[in-house]
Structure formats: structure tokens, C-alpha cells
Design an enzyme around this catalytic site. Structure first.
Site, mmCIF file in Angstrom:
data_model
loop_
_atom_site.group_PDB
_atom_site.id
_atom_site.type_symbol
_atom_site.label_atom_id
_atom_site.label_comp_id
_atom_site.label_asym_id
_atom_site.label_seq_id
_atom_site.Cartn_x
_atom_site.Cartn_y
_atom_site.Cartn_z
ATOM 1 N N TYR A 1 3.014 2.873 6.111
ATOM 2 C CA TYR A 1 4.381 2.672 6.587
ATOM 3 C C TYR A 1 4.499 2.873 8.098
ATOM 4 O O TYR A 1 5.370 2.294 8.739
ATOM 5 C CB TYR A 1 5.339 3.643 5.889
ATOM 6 C CG TYR A 1 5.763 3.200 4.513
ATOM 7 C CD1 TYR A 1 4.826 3.007 3.501
ATOM 8 C CD2 TYR A 1 7.106 2.990 4.210
ATOM 9 C CE1 TYR A 1 5.215 2.613 2.231
ATOM 10 C CE2 TYR A 1 7.503 2.599 2.945
ATOM 11 C CZ TYR A 1 6.559 2.413 1.960
ATOM 12 O OH TYR A 1 6.955 2.024 0.709
ATOM 13 N N LYS B 1 -7.711 6.671 -3.492
ATOM 14 C CA LYS B 1 -8.577 5.514 -3.773
ATOM 15 C C LYS B 1 -9.887 5.781 -3.030
ATOM 16 O O LYS B 1 -10.315 5.028 -2.154
ATOM 17 C CB LYS B 1 -7.870 4.228 -3.299
ATOM 18 C CG LYS B 1 -8.568 2.947 -3.676
ATOM 19 C CD LYS B 1 -8.484 2.602 -5.166
ATOM 20 C CE LYS B 1 -9.319 1.377 -5.488
ATOM 21 N NZ LYS B 1 -9.374 1.086 -6.947
ATOM 22 N N ASP C 1 -5.394 3.372 -9.328
ATOM 23 C CA ASP C 1 -5.276 2.361 -10.393
ATOM 24 C C ASP C 1 -5.339 3.029 -11.766
ATOM 25 O O ASP C 1 -4.578 2.691 -12.676
ATOM 26 C CB ASP C 1 -6.322 1.243 -10.236
ATOM 27 C CG ASP C 1 -7.732 1.753 -9.968
ATOM 28 O OD1 ASP C 1 -7.902 2.965 -9.745
ATOM 29 O OD2 ASP C 1 -8.673 0.932 -9.988
ATOM 30 N N ASP D 1 5.046 5.234 -3.446
ATOM 31 C CA ASP D 1 6.150 4.273 -3.578
ATOM 32 C C ASP D 1 5.990 3.490 -4.873
ATOM 33 O O ASP D 1 6.932 3.345 -5.655
ATOM 34 C CB ASP D 1 6.136 3.321 -2.374
ATOM 35 C CG ASP D 1 7.245 2.282 -2.462
ATOM 36 O OD1 ASP D 1 8.382 2.672 -2.807
ATOM 37 O OD2 ASP D 1 6.976 1.093 -2.209
ATOM 38 N N ASP E 1 8.175 3.961 -8.824
ATOM 39 C CA ASP E 1 8.944 2.919 -9.522
ATOM 40 C C ASP E 1 8.443 2.797 -10.956
ATOM 41 O O ASP E 1 9.218 2.671 -11.898
ATOM 42 C CB ASP E 1 8.804 1.556 -8.825
ATOM 43 C CG ASP E 1 9.927 1.291 -7.826
ATOM 44 O OD1 ASP E 1 10.480 2.278 -7.294
ATOM 45 O OD2 ASP E 1 10.235 0.111 -7.577
HETATM 46 C C1 IPM Z 1 11.737 3.934 -1.707
HETATM 47 C C2 IPM Z 1 12.058 2.547 -1.231
HETATM 48 C C3 IPM Z 1 11.779 2.476 0.263
HETATM 49 C C4 IPM Z 1 10.301 2.744 0.451
HETATM 50 C C5 IPM Z 1 12.188 1.144 0.929
HETATM 51 C C6 IPM Z 1 13.650 0.847 0.719
HETATM 52 C C7 IPM Z 1 11.825 1.111 2.375
HETATM 53 O O1 IPM Z 1 11.348 1.609 -1.956
HETATM 54 O O2 IPM Z 1 12.356 4.898 -1.199
HETATM 55 O O3 IPM Z 1 10.900 4.070 -2.596
HETATM 56 O O4 IPM Z 1 9.476 1.834 0.350
HETATM 57 O O5 IPM Z 1 9.950 3.897 0.719
HETATM 58 MG MG MG Z 2 10.204 2.423 -3.565
#
Ligand code: IPM
Ligand code: MG
Length: 363
Positions: A141, A191, A223, A247, A251
Site C-alpha cells: 500500500y 508467503k 494461500d 485486506d 473480506d
Molecule cells: C479495507 C478496504 C481499504 C483497504 C480500501 C477502501 C482502501 O478494503 O479497509 O479493507 O484496502 O485497506
Molecule cells: Mg478491504
């Protein structure tokens, strides 16, 4: 007690869910005699529209002065052009970096009342209580170089995955400390079979484990971790990993809890220890969901439980945090659901109604 909070509602459903978080916060203040002074600011697309940048210096300064930041969500199709010079996400990244919020905590719990509302078999998700610690101010990032350019053979682009020993050590310590306050299992995800930065990460994890002989440290490739998270998620206690892996894994992990709309997060500037207060920013892990915006349908629970995390980690108000979490559980147990966690036989409610019901049970 009195606390100063900066509220940055942001874009899409951000303002709608932030309003419910504030509603519940005020109910807590009333019940326990705390005063929360709220200052509002613009972040993301709405800041671009008004000021031409996603985060102004003034807003960042305001965040630096306060005790904690509450954030909704940023982004939307209006600002999505890949050629754009400024994007809403820059605001979020600028805050993380500017406030030195290197430790992102994303707890995943499956509430027994929601066990049938996920896409995964109940037997698999039963008993899940894990927390992902994501490094938040390094890696791909922020690494330099980071650019796109034209060559004689076409366009090229580069992002850089870079970590210093110090950055790795402090985030691993967050993982070890949290594991110590929980079930004493730490999974360090990397990794290391491919990436040099991961080999350093793993080495430092092994060195640090000398300081934490009571913690069972396990290394896992990212993975394999992605697979394990849906195969045997209840095995995990604390997972610690670098920015981009975190990240993606968070999710994935959110789906264990039924919906992105259920998961809160804390981004901290220090190592959280029981009984100590740490500056932080609190936000749901979901995005701005532009297609759901303005319809009073978004699930405000992740925002509301983010408020609970703020009370716990930045203000040391443990009882107050638990009051909120219990109130959320009560509302769900009584059969109320937002659209994203709706099941047959339950009562569907909107964003505001869900917020009202939690606030009533807090009061
Ligand atoms: C998160 C989001 C952010 C990230 C985006 C919106 C930049 O996906 O907080 O997980 O990638 O960190
Ligand atoms: Mg995210």
C-alpha cells in the site's frame, strides 16, 4: 468522563451507518454519565467534491487532536476513474499513515443466533472466535517506488512490498499480546516460500517468540490460510499478517460471520494491552456500498460494534462496550434482521430501526 471524537461519515452508506453508531454512543453516554464531544469532518469522495482532496490538512489535524476517530466508509463510482489524480481511498490511507495506525484489528465471531444465515455449513463455523491483526501502514500500500510509466515497449507499473524490522516487530507484538489475552495461539501468515519480505517476517516472528514462551506460534502460508479459513475456521485464535494479505483474508473471514455488515474494526497507534488506552480509528470493514446508499437498508451493526471497540480500546470503558455488544445480540435474538442477514421467519428492518432498537436496549 469526557471524550473528544472526530466523526468522518464519508461516502455512500457511510453517513447512514455512522448516524446509528452515534445514536448508540449517545445512549451509552446517557446511561453511564459520559460526555462524548463530536466534531464532524469530510473524508473521501465528499471531501474531493468540496476541497479537491480526499483528506485536508485541517481534517487530519482535527483527528490528531481528538481521543478517537469514528469513520463510515469512502468511495463510489463517481470517483472511480482509474486516471483520476485523487481518489477517495487516498483519504483513508492518508489517515492511517498520518495517524500512525499501524495495527488493524478485525475480530470475527459467529453469533449463535446467526449460525444459519451464512453460506457455510453451521458445523464448520460453530465456535469461531478469531481475530485478524493486519499491518496497516506498510507493504504494497505504501512501498516506494509506486508508479506507472511509458516505455518503448508499452506501459509499465510497479508497486513495492517493503518492510523494516521495526515495522514487522511492532505488529507481531500486537499479535503476541492479543494471543496472550485470549487462547494463546498465534498464526503468523506470510508467503515465505516466495517473498523476501516474508522470510524476514518469519525470522522475526521466530526471534520474538522467545519473549512469549506461553504462546503457541504457528507459521502459515497465505494461500493455505485462505483455504484453512473456510475449511477449519474454528481452529484459529489470533492471525497476524501484512497489509495486503490482511485486506484479502479479512473480506474472506467476514463471510464466516454472515455478512460484511457484521464486522467492526479498530486501527490502533499502539500495542493494545488490557487496561491501557490506545489512540485509534474505528470503522466497519465494509465499504460505501453505493448501490445501497440512501435507502435506509444498510446494516449498521458493524458500525455500532466499532463504537464498542472504541469504548474498549481507546477509552478503557469495558462495561460500556459489553453493554452495546449485548444489546446487538438481544436485537438479533428477538428476530430482527437487516436485508443482508435476513432469513425466513425473521423480521426485516431498516438501518434506522436497527439503530433505534440497539440504542433502546442500551439506554
Ligand atoms: C479495507 C478496504 C481499504 C483497504 C480500501 C477502501 C482502501 O478494503 O479497509 O479493507 O484496502 O485497506
Ligand atoms: Mg478491504
Amino acid at each position: 468522563m469526557k471524550f473528544d471524537i472526530t466523526v468522518l461519515p464519508g461516502d455512500g452508506i457511510g453517513p447512514e451507518v455512522a448516524a446509528e453508531g452515534v445514536k448508540v454512543l449517545e445512549a451509552v453516554g446517557k446511561r453511564y454519565g459520559h460526555f462524548f464531544k463530536l466534531d464532524y469532518g469530510l473524508i473521501g469522495g465528499v471531501a474531493i467534491d468540496q476541497f479537491g482532496v480526499a483528506l485536508t490538512k485541517e481534517t487530519l489535524a482535527m483527528c490528531k487532536r481528538c481521543d478517537a476517530v469514528l469513520l463510515g466508509a469512502v468511495g463510489g463510482p463517481k470517483w472511480d476513474d482509474p486516471r483520476a489524480k485523487v481518489r477517495p481511498e487516498d483519504g483513508l490511507l492518508g489517515l492511517r499513515k498520518g495517524l500512525r495506525l499501524f495495527a488493524n484489528l478485525r475480530p470475527v465471531k459467529v453469533l449463535p443466533v446467526l449460525i444459519d444465515s451464512t453460506t457455510i455449513k453451521p458445523a464448520t463455523i460453530k465456535g469461531i472466535d478469531l481475530i485478524i491483526v493486519r499491518e496497516l501502514t506498510g507493504g504494497l500500500y505504501f512501498g516506494k517506488p509506486k508508479k506507472q510509466w511509458q516505455t518503448t515497449r508499452g506501459r509499465k507499473a510497479v508497486d513495492t512490498l517493503s518492510y523494516s524490522e521495526k515495522e514487522i516487530e511492532r505488529i507481531l507484538r500486537v499479535g503476541f499480546e492479543l494471543a496472550r489475552s485470549r487462547r494463546k495461539k498465534l498464526t503468523s501468515v506470510d508467503k515465505a516460500n516466495v517473498l523476501e519480505s516474508s522470510r524476514l517476517w518469519r525470522q522475526i516472528a521466530i526471534e520474538l517468540s522467545q519473549d512469549y514462551p506461553d504462546i503457541g506460534l504457528q507459521h502459515m502460508l497465505v494461500d493455505a490460510c485462505a483455504m484453512r479459513l473456510i475449511q477449519r475456521p474454528a481452529d484459529f485464535d489470533v492471525i497476524v499478517t501484512e497489509n495486503m494479505f490482511g485486506d484479502i483474508l479479512t473480506d474472506e473471514a467476514s463471510m464466516l460471520a454472515g455478512s460484511m455488515g457484521m464486522l467492526p474494526s479498530a486501527s490502533l497507534a499502539g500495542i493494545p494491552k488490557a487496561g491501557e488506552k490506545t489512540f485509534g480509528m474505528y470503522e466497519p470493514i465494509h465499504g460505501s456500498a453505493p448501490r445501497r446508499a440512501g435507502q435506509n437498508i444498510a446494516n449498521p451493526i458493524a458500525m455500532i460494534t466499532s463504537v464498542a471497540m472504541m469504548l474498549r480500546h481507546s477509552f478503557g470503558l469495558i462495561r460500556e462496550a459489553e453493554t452495546i455488544e449485548n444489546a446487538v445480540n438481544d436485537v438479533l435474538e428477538q428476530g430482527y434482521r437487516t436485508y443482508d442477514i435476513m432469513e425466513e421467519g425473521k423480521t426485516q428492518v431498516g438501518t434506522k430501526e436497527m439503530g433505534d432498537m440497539v440504542a433502546e436496549r442500551v439506554a
